[in-house]
Design a protein around this motif. Structure first.
Motif: not given
Length: 837
Positions: A59-63, A247-257, A650-656
Motif C-alpha cells: 500500500g501507499v502508507s509508509p508505516s 493539485t489536491v491534498g486528497n492525494i498522498a504527498k509521496a505520490e503528489r510530489r 519520520e524523514a522519508i516515506s519511500e525506499k531510497s
C-alpha cells in the motif's frame, strides 16, 4: 473515541488511513520488504540477498497501522453517492470503438469547427483577441493625441473545477486518495491517545475543522495552488512567465510530489507586463492588482459555486458530491506578500511590525484576520484612514480571496523554505556573519569547501562558494549541509552553537512527518541570535524561523516522553540501523585486477594478508599462512554497489537508494576524442554494524565508520558462489556523546601496528553510506584537497545533515537518549528525596 487496531475497520471507499511508526525504531517493519521473485528475475542487476516480502509494507502508507492509534472523524464524510465509470475508461472505450467520430477528442463537431476557424480561417488577430475577451488596461500616461495609453493583456486559464475533477478521476491515484479526515497518534496510555502526528493533509486540523462546517457525508477536495514568476532564460532577453498550478491534498504527498505522477496540472498563465502606459510610481500597485484580478478570474468558478457541491467521479470508481475549497497557497516570499496585500517588508501571516521582524527571540504577534483586512482596505479606498491599514502595512488591493468559500488565506500560506530559510536567513545572513568570525573569512571557507570529501548526493564546490553567481535550491542545501563542518575548530563556540541550532531547525523543517521538530533548536538559536543582530544589524527573515517554530507549537501536541516508549512485541532495539539490507551489484564484474595491483592502485595495503585472514575466519582455508593466493592472482572488482534503504516515516516515506563507490584514481590521457581529464579515486565512507545496538548506550552504539577501498568477489578458484565483499579501512568507535557546541560525533582512523586498521566484510554488513567532514583546525593545511583529505586529516565529524534520515538517526535520537537519561536521573533523585523524608 474510535481507534483502529487493525486496518479492516477502515475499509470504506476512500477511507485510507496514513499510519505512522514509533519514533524510536522506525526501520523495524520495513527493512525486510524486498523484491519479489518475479522482480528479481526481471532486474538487470544481480540480486544478491533474498528475503521474503513483508505484507505490512503493502500500500501507499509508509508505516504500520498497528503501531499507531487513529481517531476517525466522528461524522460521515466523503460518502460515495454511487458507482460510476471514470472519464478515462469512457474515453478508452470510445477510442476502441470502431467508427470513432473524426472530431475526437473535441466534445462535438461545433467545438472542432470553432477551433479550426480560429486557427486556419484567416480571421484577423484582432477578431481572435476580441473572441478571447482579453483584458484591456488604461494607464495614466497620455499619448501624442491626448488619449490615455492602453495595453492589451492575455490571460490563459482553465476551469479549476474541471482540473480538480480530472485529478480526482485519474485512475493512477486510485490507491492514493483519501476523502475523510483523521487524527493520528503515536501513543496511547490508559485509552487516551497522545503524541499527535501530522504528515498528510487529512491528518491536520484544517480539514477536521472545515468538515464540521459542512453537512454529513460532504466530500472536500483540498485545492493547493502554486504560482511563481519565472525568468525563461538567463542568457538573452528578459522574457518571463507566470504559471499557476493546481493539485489536491486528497492525494498522498509521496505520490503528489513526483513530477512523473501528473498530480499537478497547469491552471493558467498570469500576464506579465512592463506597464509602459503607467507612470513609474504606479507600476507596482497596478501589477499587484492585476495579479488579484487575474486570480479572481481564474478562480471565479469556485466563487460562483460557493458551498454548493459538484458531482465528481473519483479514482476509486465512486461518484461524490465534492466541495472544492482552497486549502493551501504555495509561493515564494514576494508572492506571499502579494497574496496577503501587504508590503514586502511585512510578515504575510501575522501582524508583527516591520521594524520588529529582526529582533531576537520569538514575538507574540497575532495572525492576520481576513475580515479585518478586507474592511480596512475597503475603508481606505473610500478615502478614510483606518488605523489597521497603516498598522498592518497593507496595500490598496481588491483581494481575489475575499469571496472564496471557507477561505482564510493567511492560514493557506505555506512557508517558503528556499527564500526565507536557505537563502534569506542562512546564506545571506547567518553564513555571512559566521564567515566574518574566522580568520581570513571567505578565502578560508572557500578552501575548505574545495577540500571537502565528496558524496554522490552532495554538490562539490570545486572553486568554493564565493564564485557561485546563480544559486539554485539544491546548491543552497548542499552548501548548508557541510557549513557547520567548515566552521568547526575555527569559529568561536557561540558562532558554532548558533549555526548548529539553525542547521537543525532548517533540516527538521524538511521532514516528512511533523512530530519531532523540537523547540530545542529554536531555544538554542534564541540564545545566540542576539549576537547575530548585534553583529550585522538584524535580519527581518529571522522572524520567519520563529514563526515556523510557533506554528509547530500551536498545532502539535508534542509528547517527547511517548517517543521513548515502544509497543510490546512490535519492535526490537537492534532493528533501527541493522545491516540487513537489500543491495545490488552488476551481474558480472567488468574488471579483473591482480592482488598486487589492488595494493598499489587502490592503496589497499596488506590486502593479501587480510584476504587470507577472511578466508580462514570463514573456514574457506585451513591455514592462513599456507594459501594458494599469490600477488598475481586476478580479483574480480565492482565499481559500485547500490543499497536499498527502507523508508523512515519520520524523514522519508519511500525506499531510497544509497550508492557505494570504490574506484581507483585515473591519470589524464589522450584519446581519439581528445584529452581525457584525470579522475580522482572515489571511495565512499560507510557505517557498518559491529555490535548489537543498545539505545541506552547512545544512538550510535554498535556502529562504526569505515572507508570502502574495494568492492570485489572471490576468485572462482576459491569459492564459486560468494557474495560481494568489501575491503575497508576502519575508524574508531564513536563516543557516547558528541563534541560540545557543534553536537557532531567525532572519530579518527583506527590503527594496527602503525598502519590503518583494515578488514574484509560481506557487502551485506554495510548499513549505509555516511559523510565524514574533516577537522580543519584554525587554519586548513593548504596541501589538502578533496582527493587526499580522507588520507591526510586526522579527525573527522559524522555529518548529520547529509540526508534527512541521517539527521533523525544521528541528531534527534541523541536528543531522545539525553532526555531519557535526564528523566531517569530525575526519577532517582525524586525517590531518594522520598526515602530521606
Amino acid at each position: 473515541m474510535d481507534t483502529l487496531p487493525t486496518p479492516s475497520e477502515n475499509d470504506a471507499p476512500g477511507n485510507k488511513s496514513d499510519e505512522l511508526v514509533n519514533d524510536m525504531n522506525p526501520y523495524t517493519d520495513f527493512e525486510e520488504a524486498h523484491q519479489s521473485e518475479d522482480t528479481q528475475r526481471r532486474t538487470k542487476c544481480a540480486y544478491v540477498e533474498e528475503v521474503e516480502d513483508d505484507p505490512r509494507t503493502d500500500g501507499v502508507s509508509p508505516s504500520d497501522p498497528q503501531l499507531c492509534y487513529i481517531q476517525n472523524y466522528p461524522r460521515q464524510a466523503g460518502t460515495p453517492l454511487r458507482t460510476c465509470e471514470l472519464p478515462f475508461e469512457t474515453l478508452r472505450k470510445a477510442q476502441l470503438k470502431e467508427g470513432l467520430e473524426p472530431w475526437s477528442p473535441f466534445q462535438n463537431k461545433e467545438e472542432w469547427e470553432l477551433a479550426h476557424w480560429l486557427m486556419e480561417s484567416g480571421a484577423s488577430q484582432g477578431k481572435i483577441d476580441q473572441f478571447l475577451k482579453l483584458k484591456k488596461i488604461t494607464g495614466n500616461i497620455k499619448d501624442t493625441n491626448g488619449d490615455f495609453r492602453t495595453e492589451i493583456l492575455e490571460l490563459w486559464h482553465r476551469n479549476p473545477l474541471e482540473c480538480v475533477a480530472e485529478i480526482l478521476a485519474n485512475p493512477l491515484f486510485a490507491n492514493d486518495q483519501v476523502f475523510k479526515p483523521e487524527q493520528v497518534f503515536r501513543q496511547q496510555k490508559d485509552g487516551v491517545p497522545s503524541n499527535r502526528k501530522y504528515n498528510e493533509m487529512w491528518t491536520g486540523n484544517w480539514w477536521w475543522d472545515t468538515q464540521d462546517m459542512l453537512p454529513d457525508g460532504a466530500t472536500i477536495a483540498l485545492i493547493i495552488i502554486a504560482s511563481d514568476k519565472t525568468r525563461l532564460s538567463t542568457f538573452c532577453s528578459d522574457k518571463k512567465a507566470w504559471p499557476v498550478y493546481l493539485t489536491v491534498g486528497n492525494i498522498a504527498k509521496a505520490e503528489r510530489r513526483k513530477p512523473s505522477s501528473s498530480a499537478w496540472v497547469l491552471l493558467g498563465y498570469i500576464p506579465i507586463s512592463k506597464f509602459e502606459c503607467y507612470s513609474e510610481d504606479k507600476c507596482s500597485d497596478v501589477g499587484c492588482q492585476l495579479f488579484h484580478d487575474c486570480m479572481r478570474t481564474i478562480l471565479k468558478p469556485l466563487i460562483a459555486k460557493g458551498l454548493a457541491p459538484t458531482e465528481m467521479a473519483c479514482a476509486d470508481g465512486y461518484l461524490r458530491d465534492v466541495n472544492a475549497l482552497l486549502a493551501a497557497y504555495v509561493g515564494d516570499y514576494p508572492e506571499q506578500c502579494r497574496v496577503a496585500c501587504c508590503s514586502e517588508n511585512s510578515c504575510p501571516r501575522c501582524t508583527v511590525a516591520p521594524t520588529e521582524r529582526g529582533e531576537p527571540g520569538p514575538l507574540n504577534s497575532t495572525y492576520r484576520d481576513p475580515v479585518t483586512i478586507v474592511e480596512a482596505i475597503a475603508r481606505h479606498s473610500k478615502g478614510w484612514k483606518p488605523p489597521e491599514f497603516e498598522d498592518q502595512n497593507l496595500r490598496p488591493m481588491n483581494p481575489f480571496w475575499k469571496d472564496l468559500p471557507l477561505c482564510n488565506i493567511f492560514e493557506c500560506i505555506t512557508p517558503d523554505l528556499l527564500h526565507q530559510l536557505h537563502k534569506g536567513v542562512f546564506s545571506d545572513h547567518v553564513a555571512s556573519w559566521a564567515q566574518k568570525s574566522i580568520k581570513n573569512g571567505q578565502e578560508e571557507i572557500d578552501m575548505r569547501y574545495q577540500a571537502m570529501p565528496t558524496h554522490p548526493t552532495l554538490r562539490h564546490f570545486k572553486q568554493g562558494i564565493s564564485k557561485v553567481t546563480q544559486w539554485t535550491g539544491g546548491e543552497y542545501r548542499s552548501m548548508a549541509k557541510v557549513f557547520l563542518g567548515t566552521l568547526a575548530g575555527a569559529a568561536e563556540p557561540r558562532v558554532i552553537r548558533a549555526v548548529q541550532a539553525l542547521e537543525d531547525f532548517i533540516t527538521a523543517a524538511h521532514r516528512s512527518c511533523k512530530s519531532w521538530i523540537s523547540s530545542i533548536q529554536l531555544t538554542e538559536f534564541h540564545g545566540s541570535d542576539d549576537n547575530l543582530v548585534g553583529t550585522s544589524g538584524g535580519c527581518p527573515l529571522i522572524h520567519s524561523v520563529f514563526e515556523m517554530g510557533n506554528l509547530e507549537d500551536d498545532d502539535e501536541e508534542e509528547d517527547d516522553d511517548a517517543e521513548l516508549d515502544e509497543p510490546a512485541g512490535k519492535l526490537t532495539k537492534d532493528s533501527l540501523l541493522s545491516a540487513d539490507r537489500e543491495y545490488h551489484v552488476a551481474k558480472t564484474p567488468r574488471v579483473q585486477v591482480t592482488i598486487d595491483s589492488v595494493e598499489k592502485d587502490f592503496h589497499a595495503d596488506w590486502f593479501l594478508w587480510y584476504l587470507n585472514d577472511y578466508l580462514y575466519r570463514n573456514s574457506l582455508i585451513n591455514d592462513p599462512n599456507n594459501c594458494n593466493l599469490t600477488p598475481n592472482m586476478l580479483i574480480p572488482i565492482y565499481k559500485q554497489a547500490r543499497i536499498h534503504l527502507p523508508p523512515l516515516p519520520e524523514a522519508i516515506s519511500e525506499k531510497s537508494v544509497d550508492v557505494i563507490q570504490a574506484t581507483q584514481a585515473l591519470s589524464a590521457e589522450i584519446t581519439a576524442r581528445g584529452l581525457k581529464a584525470a579522475q580522482p579515486a572515489k571511495m565512499s565512507t560507510v557505517l557498518i554494524r559491529t555490535d548489537k545496538s543498545d539505545p541506552m548506550k547512545g544512538p550510535l552504539h554498535g556502529l562504526q565508520a569505515a572507508r570502502v577501498l574495494l568492492i570485489f568477489q572471490l576468485p572462482l578458484l576459491i569459492h564459486t558462489q560468494s557474495e560481494p565483499l568489501a575491503f575497508l579501512h576502519l575508524f574508531k568507535s564513536f563516543n557516547r556523546h558528541p563534541v560540545p557546541n557543534s553536537n557532531m560525533f567525532q572519530t579518527s582512523y583506527a590503527h594496527q601496528q602503525h598502519a590503518k586498521h583494515g578488514t574484509i566484510l560481506p557487502l551485506s554488513q554495510i548499513v549505509q553510506t555516511c559523510h565524514l567532514t574533516p577537522h580543519f583546525g584554525q587554519m586548513m593545511n593548504r596541501a589538502w584537497d578533496s582527493a587526499n583529505i580522507l588520507d591526510s586529516a586526522e579527525k573527522f565529524y559524522l555529518n548529520p545533515y547529509l540526508q534527512h534520515p541521517d539527521f533523525y538517526l544521528f541528531q534527534h535520537r541523541f536528543f531522545l537518549y539525553e532526555k531519557a537519561k535526564d528523566d531517569q536521573e530525575h526519577e532517582m533523585r525524586r525517590k531518594q528525596l522520598q526515602i530521606m523524608q
